[in-house]
Design an enzyme around this catalytic site. Sequence first.
Site, PDB file in Angstrom:
ATOM      1  N   ASP A  64       4.598  16.062   2.259  1.00  0.00           N
ATOM      2  CA  ASP A  64       3.285  15.744   2.432  1.00  0.00           C
ATOM      3  C   ASP A  64       2.877  14.866   1.342  1.00  0.00           C
ATOM      4  OD1 ASP A  64       0.525  15.801   2.752  1.00  0.00           O
ATOM      5  OD2 ASP A  64       0.491  17.939   3.425  1.00  0.00           O
ATOM      6  N   ILE A  65       2.366  13.750   1.384  1.00  0.00           N
ATOM      7  CA  ILE A  65       1.812  12.813   0.295  1.00  0.00           C
ATOM      8  C   ILE A  65       0.535  13.431  -0.323  1.00  0.00           C
ATOM      9  CG2 ILE A  65       0.260  11.450   1.496  1.00  0.00           C
ATOM     10  CD1 ILE A  65       1.750   9.012   0.209  1.00  0.00           C
ATOM     11  N   GLY A  89      -3.327  10.892  11.532  1.00  0.00           N
ATOM     12  CA  GLY A  89      -2.009  10.783  10.778  1.00  0.00           C
ATOM     13  C   GLY A  89      -2.195  11.079   9.366  1.00  0.00           C
ATOM     14  N   THR A 130       3.956   2.842  10.536  1.00  0.00           N
ATOM     15  CA  THR A 130       5.164   3.274  11.548  1.00  0.00           C
ATOM     16  C   THR A 130       4.852   4.461  12.242  1.00  0.00           C
ATOM     17  OG1 THR A 130       6.140   4.810   9.962  1.00  0.00           O
ATOM     18  CG2 THR A 130       6.808   2.320   9.941  1.00  0.00           C
ATOM     19  N   ASP A 136      -3.925   9.331   7.220  1.00  0.00           N
ATOM     20  CA  ASP A 136      -5.363   9.305   6.816  1.00  0.00           C
ATOM     21  C   ASP A 136      -6.078  10.392   6.953  1.00  0.00           C
ATOM     22  OD1 ASP A 136      -7.884   7.904   6.271  1.00  0.00           O
ATOM     23  OD2 ASP A 136      -7.957   6.783   8.327  1.00  0.00           O
ATOM     24  N   VAL A 192       0.969   5.902  14.446  1.00  0.00           N
ATOM     25  CA  VAL A 192       0.467   5.176  15.840  1.00  0.00           C
ATOM     26  C   VAL A 192       0.392   3.806  15.702  1.00  0.00           C
ATOM     27  CG1 VAL A 192      -1.126   7.469  15.903  1.00  0.00           C
ATOM     28  CG2 VAL A 192      -1.885   5.536  14.674  1.00  0.00           C
TER      29      VAL A 192
HETATM   30  P1  ADP Z   1      -0.101   4.155  10.800  1.00  0.00           P
HETATM   31  O1  ADP Z   1      -1.724   4.114  11.629  1.00  0.00           O
HETATM   32  O2  ADP Z   1      -0.405   3.183   9.846  1.00  0.00           O
HETATM   33  O3  ADP Z   1       1.069   3.949  11.901  1.00  0.00           O
HETATM   34  P2  ADP Z   1       0.069   6.921  10.703  1.00  0.00           P
HETATM   35  O4  ADP Z   1      -0.781   7.917   9.853  1.00  0.00           O
HETATM   36  O5  ADP Z   1       0.008   7.131  12.170  1.00  0.00           O
HETATM   37  O6  ADP Z   1      -0.204   5.458  10.102  1.00  0.00           O
HETATM   38  O7  ADP Z   1       1.742   7.098  10.352  1.00  0.00           O
HETATM   39  C1  ADP Z   1       2.232   6.611   9.009  1.00  0.00           C
HETATM   40  C2  ADP Z   1       3.527   7.583   8.460  1.00  0.00           C
HETATM   41  O8  ADP Z   1       2.629   8.622   7.841  1.00  0.00           O
HETATM   42  C3  ADP Z   1       4.158   7.965   9.548  1.00  0.00           C
HETATM   43  O9  ADP Z   1       5.467   7.898   9.320  1.00  0.00           O
HETATM   44  C4  ADP Z   1       3.660   9.594   9.654  1.00  0.00           C
HETATM   45  O10 ADP Z   1       4.734  10.541  10.119  1.00  0.00           O
HETATM   46  C5  ADP Z   1       3.272   9.698   8.193  1.00  0.00           C
HETATM   47  N1  ADP Z   1       2.485  10.867   7.769  1.00  0.00           N
HETATM   48  C6  ADP Z   1       1.608  11.451   8.457  1.00  0.00           C
HETATM   49  N2  ADP Z   1       1.080  12.586   7.523  1.00  0.00           N
HETATM   50  C7  ADP Z   1       1.737  12.364   6.530  1.00  0.00           C
HETATM   51  C8  ADP Z   1       1.534  13.159   5.228  1.00  0.00           C
HETATM   52  N3  ADP Z   1       0.745  14.186   5.246  1.00  0.00           N
HETATM   53  N4  ADP Z   1       2.309  12.726   4.083  1.00  0.00           N
HETATM   54  C9  ADP Z   1       3.192  11.744   4.289  1.00  0.00           C
HETATM   55  N5  ADP Z   1       3.324  11.220   5.487  1.00  0.00           N
HETATM   56  C10 ADP Z   1       2.676  11.423   6.535  1.00  0.00           C
END
Ligand code: ADP
Length: 168
Positions: free
Chosen positions: A10-11, A32, A119, A34, A121
Amino acid sequence: MQGVSVVKADITTLDIDCIVNAANSRLIPGGGVDGAINKAAGPDLAKAMMAIGRCPAGEAVITPGFKLRARHVIHTVAPVFAQHKEADVWRLLANCYKNSLALASKHDIASIAFPSLGTGVYGIPVERACNVAVAATRDHMRGSRVPAEIVFCCFSAGDAALYQEALR
Ligand code: ADP
């Protein structure tokens, strides 16, 4: 030495100078990664994003990290896969990495972590996005030693394996 690595995490939990957010062009906190970053950073992050107000696809802006361990958040906007010609998707996605790294370099950021931009939504196939991410990152590293540490932070083991493979 400058290094690139892949982690599955989890970033928002990373102990790193800067994390990158996959924001939307209006800089209104969404879902997501964000949503996770905004939740962890607290409400001041949304205020800082909305004060900047806009960021077109491929560009990047910087805010503090507020309650995050990361001192900075760079917000970049990936292209929505279905809204562009495919060649433009790859160019804009590469720009996300290039412009984020250029901004990090300008702010003398030593370590930075990227989620798998676009990658989720936004629908960009991760099998190709990972190669664009790695190529753009290597391109930056040819011209700058900063940041010294660049991490691809994947949310799933499958994505992490793809980024590892792209690095090889
Ligand atoms: P986008 O709108 O650019 O596609 P998303 O947030 O929907 O962005 O997804 C981008 C990537 O981030 C996906 O691979 C998703 O699984 C991943 N992701 C979601 N939550 C986290 C998190 N807490 N830490 C790291 N990666 C995440």
